[in-house]
Write a protein that holds these residues in place. Sequence first.
Motif, PDB file in Angstrom:
ATOM      1  N   PRO A  81       0.795  -1.238   0.000  1.00  0.00           N
ATOM      2  CA  PRO A  81       0.000   0.000   0.000  1.00  0.00           C
ATOM      3  C   PRO A  81       0.824   1.284   0.000  1.00  0.00           C
ATOM      4  O   PRO A  81       0.339   2.336  -0.429  1.00  0.00           O
ATOM      5  CB  PRO A  81      -0.842  -0.120   1.273  1.00  0.00           C
ATOM      6  CG  PRO A  81      -0.983  -1.586   1.493  1.00  0.00           C
ATOM      7  CD  PRO A  81       0.331  -2.158   1.070  1.00  0.00           C
ATOM      8  N   ASP A  82       2.068   1.225   0.472  1.00  0.00           N
ATOM      9  CA  ASP A  82       2.917   2.412   0.471  1.00  0.00           C
ATOM     10  C   ASP A  82       3.680   2.589  -0.829  1.00  0.00           C
ATOM     11  O   ASP A  82       4.248   3.654  -1.079  1.00  0.00           O
ATOM     12  CB  ASP A  82       3.917   2.346   1.633  1.00  0.00           C
ATOM     13  CG  ASP A  82       3.290   2.734   2.952  1.00  0.00           C
ATOM     14  OD1 ASP A  82       3.044   3.937   3.154  1.00  0.00           O
ATOM     15  OD2 ASP A  82       3.007   1.827   3.761  1.00  0.00           O
ATOM     16  N   GLY A  83       3.725   1.542  -1.650  1.00  0.00           N
ATOM     17  CA  GLY A  83       4.477   1.616  -2.899  1.00  0.00           C
ATOM     18  C   GLY A  83       5.809   0.907  -2.871  1.00  0.00           C
ATOM     19  O   GLY A  83       6.567   0.995  -3.844  1.00  0.00           O
ATOM     20  N   ASN A  84       6.129   0.213  -1.781  1.00  0.00           N
ATOM     21  CA  ASN A  84       7.343  -0.610  -1.781  1.00  0.00           C
ATOM     22  C   ASN A  84       7.163  -1.708  -2.833  1.00  0.00           C
ATOM     23  O   ASN A  84       6.140  -2.406  -2.845  1.00  0.00           O
ATOM     24  CB  ASN A  84       7.569  -1.221  -0.402  1.00  0.00           C
ATOM     25  CG  ASN A  84       7.891  -0.170   0.644  1.00  0.00           C
ATOM     26  OD1 ASN A  84       8.830   0.608   0.491  1.00  0.00           O
ATOM     27  ND2 ASN A  84       7.090  -0.123   1.698  1.00  0.00           N
ATOM     28  N   GLY A  85       8.145  -1.839  -3.734  1.00  0.00           N
ATOM     29  CA  GLY A  85       7.975  -2.676  -4.907  1.00  0.00           C
ATOM     30  C   GLY A  85       8.606  -4.052  -4.798  1.00  0.00           C
ATOM     31  O   GLY A  85       9.791  -4.182  -4.480  1.00  0.00           O
ATOM     32  N   TRP A  86       7.799  -5.074  -5.085  1.00  0.00           N
ATOM     33  CA  TRP A  86       8.249  -6.463  -5.049  1.00  0.00           C
ATOM     34  C   TRP A  86       8.355  -7.022  -6.456  1.00  0.00           C
ATOM     35  O   TRP A  86       7.545  -6.713  -7.331  1.00  0.00           O
ATOM     36  CB  TRP A  86       7.283  -7.306  -4.227  1.00  0.00           C
ATOM     37  CG  TRP A  86       7.318  -6.958  -2.775  1.00  0.00           C
ATOM     38  CD1 TRP A  86       6.534  -6.045  -2.127  1.00  0.00           C
ATOM     39  CD2 TRP A  86       8.199  -7.491  -1.792  1.00  0.00           C
ATOM     40  NE1 TRP A  86       6.872  -5.981  -0.798  1.00  0.00           N
ATOM     41  CE2 TRP A  86       7.888  -6.861  -0.560  1.00  0.00           C
ATOM     42  CE3 TRP A  86       9.219  -8.445  -1.825  1.00  0.00           C
ATOM     43  CZ2 TRP A  86       8.562  -7.157   0.616  1.00  0.00           C
ATOM     44  CZ3 TRP A  86       9.885  -8.739  -0.652  1.00  0.00           C
ATOM     45  CH2 TRP A  86       9.556  -8.103   0.551  1.00  0.00           C
ATOM     46  N   LEU A  87       9.351  -7.868  -6.665  1.00  0.00           N
ATOM     47  CA  LEU A  87       9.663  -8.412  -7.977  1.00  0.00           C
ATOM     48  C   LEU A  87       9.711  -9.937  -7.886  1.00  0.00           C
ATOM     49  O   LEU A  87      10.587 -10.488  -7.240  1.00  0.00           O
ATOM     50  CB  LEU A  87      11.018  -7.867  -8.440  1.00  0.00           C
ATOM     51  CG  LEU A  87      11.532  -8.230  -9.821  1.00  0.00           C
ATOM     52  CD1 LEU A  87      10.693  -7.532 -10.892  1.00  0.00           C
ATOM     53  CD2 LEU A  87      12.991  -7.812  -9.962  1.00  0.00           C
ATOM     54  N   LEU A  88       8.733 -10.611  -8.506  1.00  0.00           N
ATOM     55  CA  LEU A  88       8.780 -12.063  -8.611  1.00  0.00           C
ATOM     56  C   LEU A  88       9.712 -12.431  -9.753  1.00  0.00           C
ATOM     57  O   LEU A  88       9.611 -11.870 -10.845  1.00  0.00           O
ATOM     58  CB  LEU A  88       7.390 -12.630  -8.902  1.00  0.00           C
ATOM     59  CG  LEU A  88       6.550 -13.096  -7.718  1.00  0.00           C
ATOM     60  CD1 LEU A  88       6.183 -11.896  -6.860  1.00  0.00           C
ATOM     61  CD2 LEU A  88       5.313 -13.839  -8.181  1.00  0.00           C
ATOM     62  N   GLN A  89      10.600 -13.364  -9.505  1.00  0.00           N
ATOM     63  CA  GLN A  89      11.509 -13.865 -10.535  1.00  0.00           C
ATOM     64  C   GLN A  89      11.449 -15.386 -10.540  1.00  0.00           C
ATOM     65  O   GLN A  89      11.580 -16.019  -9.487  1.00  0.00           O
ATOM     66  CB  GLN A  89      12.948 -13.418 -10.282  1.00  0.00           C
ATOM     67  CG  GLN A  89      13.930 -13.876 -11.359  1.00  0.00           C
ATOM     68  CD  GLN A  89      15.368 -13.487 -11.033  1.00  0.00           C
ATOM     69  OE1 GLN A  89      15.801 -13.617  -9.899  1.00  0.00           O
ATOM     70  NE2 GLN A  89      16.104 -13.023 -12.018  1.00  0.00           N
TER      71      GLN A  89
END
Length: 217
Positions: free
Chosen positions: A142-150
């Motif tokens: 919700p804050d915009g911290n970005g997660w990347l699935l690889q």
Amino acid sequence: MANLKSEDRSNDLKLEAIVIPVSDVDRAKKFYGDLGWRLDADFPFDNGFRVVQFTPPGSGCSVQFGTNITSAAPGSAHGLYLIVSDIEAARNELATRGAKISEVFHPGTPGAQFQPEGTSGRVGGPAPDRASYSTFATFSDPDGNGWLLQEITTRLPGRIDSAATSFGSVSDLASALRRAAAAHGEHEKRIGEADPNWPDWYAAYMVAEQAGVKLPE
């Protein structure tokens, strides 16, 4: 200062937790809890300090957030990697749990996985030949911290100890078994008969795949 060779180092340095900056601790706690991540701790103190810790399924590293825990701007953490062996299954589960996650894509240009969703560098669908390390999906909290699935199915050589094979979850093991089964089917076509030693072949394939060494044929 002495130069130490890799074989001289005896102390492990295990990355166990990373801190992500959030503006609303309870909102973040609900978000990560809804994703199905394990809540390890929620410790408030009289001086206003509070630390919350979650661990993603199958992960050896946890995330922490709270109050008076970091001076970083909320939402400023990006490129936080989550490694999966079946990206479609992982993406679908996260979407079901409420994450606004992108479609599966692969980079059309180097580094496109770090660009915002909708940019031209992202090419829809998995990488050609389903190359390991090359297929992604992204979402933010919700804050915009970005997660990347690889998606990683075959490790680069030297990344995993070939004498110590392990799987982080039941789904990772199941995915490895499915890949071994498909490869073993091709193996039986090549030899022209059923392979009575298929358990040994499966085991050799799964260990080699995880260690990033030559796969059995």
